[in-house]
Write a protein that holds these residues in place. Structure first.
Motif, PDB file in Angstrom:
ATOM      1  N   VAL A 275       0.841  -1.201   0.000  1.00  0.00           N
ATOM      2  CA  VAL A 275       0.000   0.000   0.000  1.00  0.00           C
ATOM      3  C   VAL A 275       0.871   1.244   0.000  1.00  0.00           C
ATOM      4  O   VAL A 275       0.607   2.217  -0.732  1.00  0.00           O
ATOM      5  N   ASN A 276       1.933   1.215   0.806  1.00  0.00           N
ATOM      6  CA  ASN A 276       2.843   2.364   0.844  1.00  0.00           C
ATOM      7  C   ASN A 276       3.555   2.542  -0.490  1.00  0.00           C
ATOM      8  O   ASN A 276       3.720   3.672  -0.976  1.00  0.00           O
ATOM      9  N   VAL A 277       3.980   1.416  -1.109  1.00  0.00           N
ATOM     10  CA  VAL A 277       4.644   1.499  -2.410  1.00  0.00           C
ATOM     11  C   VAL A 277       3.696   2.070  -3.460  1.00  0.00           C
ATOM     12  O   VAL A 277       4.073   2.939  -4.266  1.00  0.00           O
ATOM     13  N   ALA A 278       2.443   1.594  -3.464  1.00  0.00           N
ATOM     14  CA  ALA A 278       1.476   2.102  -4.437  1.00  0.00           C
ATOM     15  C   ALA A 278       1.195   3.587  -4.208  1.00  0.00           C
ATOM     16  O   ALA A 278       1.057   4.358  -5.162  1.00  0.00           O
ATOM     17  N   GLU A 284       4.465   9.985  -6.997  1.00  0.00           N
ATOM     18  CA  GLU A 284       5.506  10.282  -7.983  1.00  0.00           C
ATOM     19  C   GLU A 284       4.907  10.484  -9.371  1.00  0.00           C
ATOM     20  O   GLU A 284       5.352  11.356 -10.126  1.00  0.00           O
ATOM     21  N   MET A 285       3.902   9.673  -9.705  1.00  0.00           N
ATOM     22  CA  MET A 285       3.265   9.818 -11.007  1.00  0.00           C
ATOM     23  C   MET A 285       2.586  11.181 -11.127  1.00  0.00           C
ATOM     24  O   MET A 285       2.692  11.859 -12.153  1.00  0.00           O
ATOM     25  N   ASN A 286       1.898  11.577 -10.048  1.00  0.00           N
ATOM     26  CA  ASN A 286       1.248  12.894 -10.065  1.00  0.00           C
ATOM     27  C   ASN A 286       2.270  14.016 -10.151  1.00  0.00           C
ATOM     28  O   ASN A 286       2.066  15.009 -10.860  1.00  0.00           O
ATOM     29  N   ASP A 287       3.391  13.862  -9.425  1.00  0.00           N
ATOM     30  CA  ASP A 287       4.450  14.875  -9.487  1.00  0.00           C
ATOM     31  C   ASP A 287       5.020  14.982 -10.897  1.00  0.00           C
ATOM     32  O   ASP A 287       5.232  16.091 -11.410  1.00  0.00           O
ATOM     33  N   LEU A 348      13.868  21.378 -22.136  1.00  0.00           N
ATOM     34  CA  LEU A 348      12.697  21.261 -21.259  1.00  0.00           C
ATOM     35  C   LEU A 348      11.503  20.692 -22.010  1.00  0.00           C
ATOM     36  O   LEU A 348      10.809  19.792 -21.520  1.00  0.00           O
ATOM     37  N   LEU A 349      11.258  21.203 -23.202  1.00  0.00           N
ATOM     38  CA  LEU A 349      10.125  20.737 -23.988  1.00  0.00           C
ATOM     39  C   LEU A 349      10.313  19.285 -24.405  1.00  0.00           C
ATOM     40  O   LEU A 349       9.381  18.478 -24.353  1.00  0.00           O
ATOM     41  N   ASP A 350      11.533  18.934 -24.799  1.00  0.00           N
ATOM     42  CA  ASP A 350      11.798  17.545 -25.198  1.00  0.00           C
ATOM     43  C   ASP A 350      11.628  16.592 -24.014  1.00  0.00           C
ATOM     44  O   ASP A 350      11.079  15.501 -24.151  1.00  0.00           O
ATOM     45  N   MET A 351      12.115  17.027 -22.853  1.00  0.00           N
ATOM     46  CA  MET A 351      11.996  16.174 -21.674  1.00  0.00           C
ATOM     47  C   MET A 351      10.537  15.951 -21.313  1.00  0.00           C
ATOM     48  O   MET A 351      10.123  14.843 -20.963  1.00  0.00           O
ATOM     49  N   ALA A 352       9.741  17.013 -21.375  1.00  0.00           N
ATOM     50  CA  ALA A 352       8.314  16.886 -21.077  1.00  0.00           C
ATOM     51  C   ALA A 352       7.654  15.931 -22.067  1.00  0.00           C
ATOM     52  O   ALA A 352       6.836  15.079 -21.683  1.00  0.00           O
ATOM     53  N   ARG A 353       8.008  16.038 -23.351  1.00  0.00           N
ATOM     54  CA  ARG A 353       7.410  15.173 -24.355  1.00  0.00           C
ATOM     55  C   ARG A 353       7.843  13.716 -24.169  1.00  0.00           C
ATOM     56  O   ARG A 353       7.024  12.788 -24.285  1.00  0.00           O
ATOM     57  N   LEU A 354       9.130  13.513 -23.859  1.00  0.00           N
ATOM     58  CA  LEU A 354       9.612  12.160 -23.661  1.00  0.00           C
ATOM     59  C   LEU A 354       8.970  11.511 -22.443  1.00  0.00           C
ATOM     60  O   LEU A 354       8.590  10.334 -22.468  1.00  0.00           O
ATOM     61  N   GLN A 355       8.857  12.269 -21.341  1.00  0.00           N
ATOM     62  CA  GLN A 355       8.237  11.708 -20.142  1.00  0.00           C
ATOM     63  C   GLN A 355       6.769  11.388 -20.373  1.00  0.00           C
ATOM     64  O   GLN A 355       6.259  10.373 -19.907  1.00  0.00           O
ATOM     65  N   THR A 356       6.093  12.256 -21.099  1.00  0.00           N
ATOM     66  CA  THR A 356       4.689  11.988 -21.400  1.00  0.00           C
ATOM     67  C   THR A 356       4.547  10.723 -22.229  1.00  0.00           C
ATOM     68  O   THR A 356       3.673   9.889 -21.990  1.00  0.00           O
ATOM     69  N   GLY A 357       5.432  10.550 -23.203  1.00  0.00           N
ATOM     70  CA  GLY A 357       5.392   9.346 -24.023  1.00  0.00           C
ATOM     71  C   GLY A 357       5.708   8.096 -23.233  1.00  0.00           C
ATOM     72  O   GLY A 357       5.087   7.046 -23.418  1.00  0.00           O
ATOM     73  N   GLN A 358       6.671   8.180 -22.292  1.00  0.00           N
ATOM     74  CA  GLN A 358       7.018   7.018 -21.482  1.00  0.00           C
ATOM     75  C   GLN A 358       5.880   6.642 -20.548  1.00  0.00           C
ATOM     76  O   GLN A 358       5.581   5.468 -20.345  1.00  0.00           O
ATOM     77  N   GLN A 359       5.237   7.640 -19.935  1.00  0.00           N
ATOM     78  CA  GLN A 359       4.127   7.358 -19.032  1.00  0.00           C
ATOM     79  C   GLN A 359       2.957   6.738 -19.775  1.00  0.00           C
ATOM     80  O   GLN A 359       2.234   5.904 -19.246  1.00  0.00           O
ATOM     81  N   ALA A 360       2.747   7.148 -21.011  1.00  0.00           N
ATOM     82  CA  ALA A 360       1.654   6.583 -21.807  1.00  0.00           C
ATOM     83  C   ALA A 360       2.017   5.226 -22.394  1.00  0.00           C
ATOM     84  O   ALA A 360       1.186   4.563 -23.002  1.00  0.00           O
ATOM     85  N   GLY A 361       3.281   4.812 -22.225  1.00  0.00           N
ATOM     86  CA  GLY A 361       3.715   3.523 -22.739  1.00  0.00           C
ATOM     87  C   GLY A 361       4.043   3.524 -24.215  1.00  0.00           C
ATOM     88  O   GLY A 361       4.207   2.473 -24.807  1.00  0.00           O
ATOM     89  N   GLN A 362       4.135   4.692 -24.810  1.00  0.00           N
ATOM     90  CA  GLN A 362       4.453   4.736 -26.231  1.00  0.00           C
ATOM     91  C   GLN A 362       5.261   5.996 -26.530  1.00  0.00           C
ATOM     92  O   GLN A 362       4.835   7.104 -26.228  1.00  0.00           O
TER      93      GLN A 362
END
Length: 533
Positions: A275-278, A284-287, A348-362
């Motif tokens: 529960v603590n890990v989740a 972290e996901m929200n951050d 900054l823009l590239d990092m935001a785009r890459l993180q968004t793509g990684q979180q979406a799994g694609q």
């Protein structure tokens, strides 16, 4: 020390001198009541009354008083009822057989009655413990903190086992380290320390949770039972039960109950851990989502004025008639700084785009079979004057195979690595790029001749906003290596930073080779496809 694997003891009533006195009184009362009825009662009915007394004594007082009642009933029957009465003499030998059968029947009946009583007591005790375990399971299922788990466990141990319970947990519960490298600490820090022998037993049980629990008599005369708390993925700690007083019933007689208790506590601790890990993962996901949104918004809003600023400054340097030399130098400085800031915003823009793509799994990649030397050359050309003070030496193996890569993103990787190598290297030192096949991957390295990465920051050097020297005057926001890692991972590769023995700082990454397509040789000039001229 012994294992907690003995069977559960039978529930036997320990007779006291009062119980024996009651047995004698019951037999005597039966005799007093039946003597006046001797002329109306058959001897067989009198025997039945004495056997009834034996059954009642066995059911209420236990084995010892029942055996005493059996022998006493035979003696009283002989003395008061068998001719010649008022003596132990026997006039007929058949009465000897009557006495023997009466004694045997009395003993058998008392034994069966006591066994039935023991089974009934065991069934009642099992039902009570099942109810107690169910109540404990309900409490542990609703526990939100380790403190609540401790309270429920201690209450159960006190009520059901007459023992004191203590929980020892790993010092770092949020990690999945090997138990042999972890130490145990009390779940309640205010508790008094345990004896060294008991602590060593607890550590042994923690390192081998699949083994049986152990018991040990401590220096204080108390009995300690050490139970490992084995979870599904690792050991969650150790439960220690201790008897409160000398002479208390041994804990190893309740193996099944102790196993059930340890399983319930381990399950509760593991549930709290996950529960603590989740919860941490959700935070972290929200951050990351919030940070990506902020980065994307800021980058878009800043790029437009930066582009205008760069264009205006560049126009000032090209004006006709030309500006005074000092003004022209200032316009060039504004242009260069605007370009540097533009690169930061692009990161900054590239990092935001890459993180968004990684979180979406694609992470969309435009994969094409490309020669790596062309990508390296394009990256060096793109940096232009940024590498004027740092000659780049490229060392490539002959006949390098093609790689299936996104050339634009891979140019970004080389650009960031070269820019970092130039920023953190002394002027007029060389930067080395090498590439060579290694098994099923191609190993690519970018190295400078600087002071290297700080050793304490190497594990986190690819983190977002991580810089080699946090207080350095060298410009940058710590996103270059993070972008490189995201791009390399998206290509199915891996990347690492190290300080080679020869000095400087080096970043290596490996890309999968795959199977490049076969390139058909072009036909010679003047030759038809069929080979006719």
């Amino acid at each position: 020390m012994s294992n907690l694997n003995s069977p559960s003891p039978a529930v036997v009533h320990r007779a006291t001198w009062r119980d024996y006195l009651l047995a004698i009184t019951a037999c005597g009362a039966t005799t007093v009541l039946t003597i006046p009825l001797h002329d109306w009662l058959e001897l067989v009915n009198t025997v039945m009354l004495f056997l009834l007394v034996v059954v009642l004594v066995a059911a209420r007082l236990g084995r010892g008083p029942a055996v005493l009642a059996s022998f006493l009933s035979v003696g009283l029957f002989d003395f008061f009822y068998v001719p010649p009465r008022w003596s132990f003499a026997v006039s007929d030998a058949q009465y000897v057989l009557t006495f023997a059968v009466m004694l045997i029947v009395a003993l058998i009946i008392s034994h069966l009655t006591i066994g039935l009583r023991v089974r009934a007591q065991e069934a009642q005790q099992a039902a009570e413990r099942s109810n107690a375990l169910y109540a404990l399971a309900s409490q542990l299922a609703g526990a939100l903190t380790i403190e609540q788990v401790c309270d429920a466990t201690e209450h159960f141990a006190q009520r059901q086992l007459g023992a004191h319970a203590r929980l020892l947990l790993p010092a770092h519960q949020d990690t999945e380290a090997t138990p042999s490298h972890e130490s145990l600490v009390p779940a309640r820090p205010e508790q008094s320390p345990l004896e060294r022998t008991i602590t060593l037993l607890a550590q042994t049980a923690f390192q081998a949770p699949r083994n049986h629990g152990m018991q040990q008599v401590g220096d204080d005369g108390h009995l300690y039972a050490v139970l490992p708390l084995a979870g599904s993925t690792r050991s969650r700690g150790v439960l220690i039960l201790s008897s409160h007083q000398s002479g208390a019933r041994e804990l190893d007689g309740h193996r099944s109950l102790l196993d059930a208790l340890a399983t319930l506590v381990a399950t509760a601790l593991e549930r709290l851990h996950f529960v603590n890990v989740a919860h941490q993962a959700q935070l972290e996901m929200n951050d990351e989502r919030l940070r990506g949104s902020i980065l994307s918004a800021l980058s878009h809003d800043i790029r437009t004025p930066l582009t205008s600023l760069f264009g205006l400054a560049d126009t000032l340097t090209l004006m006709q008639p030309p500006l005074p030399e000092q003004a022209k130098e200032m316009a060039g400085a504004i242009r260069d700084q605007a370009m540097r800031l533009h690169r930061m915003v692009s990161n900054l823009l590239d990092m935001a785009r890459l993180q968004t793509g990684q979180q979406a799994g694609q992470l969309p990649l435009r994969l094409e079979w490309q020669p790596i030397e062309e990508v390296i050359g394009a990256s060096i050309q793109l940096l232009g004057h940024s590498l004027d003070d740092h000659p780049v030496k490229v060392h490539l193996d002959a006949d390098l195979p093609l790689l299936s890569i996104d050339a634009v993103l891979m140019e970004r990787v080389f650009g960031n690595l070269l820019e970092n190598a130039a920023k953190y290297a002394p002027p007029h030192t060389e930067i080395h790029i090498s590439a060579s096949p290694e098994g099923s991957h191609m190993l690519i390295s970018v190295r400078n001749e600087g002071t290297g990465f700080p050793a304490d920051r190497l594990p986190n050097i690819f983190g977002v906003f991580e810089r080699g020297a946090p207080e350095s005057s060298i410009p940058g926001v710590g996103l270059g290596l993070s972008i490189c890692r995201a791009i390399v991972w998206a290509h199915g590769g891996r990347i690492e930073a190290l300080n080679p023995p020869t000095g400087g700082a080096e970043v290596r990454f490996m890309l999968p080779l795959g199977t490049p397509p076969t390139i058909e040789p072009e036909p010679e000039s003047g030759t038809s496809p069929e080979g006719r001229s």
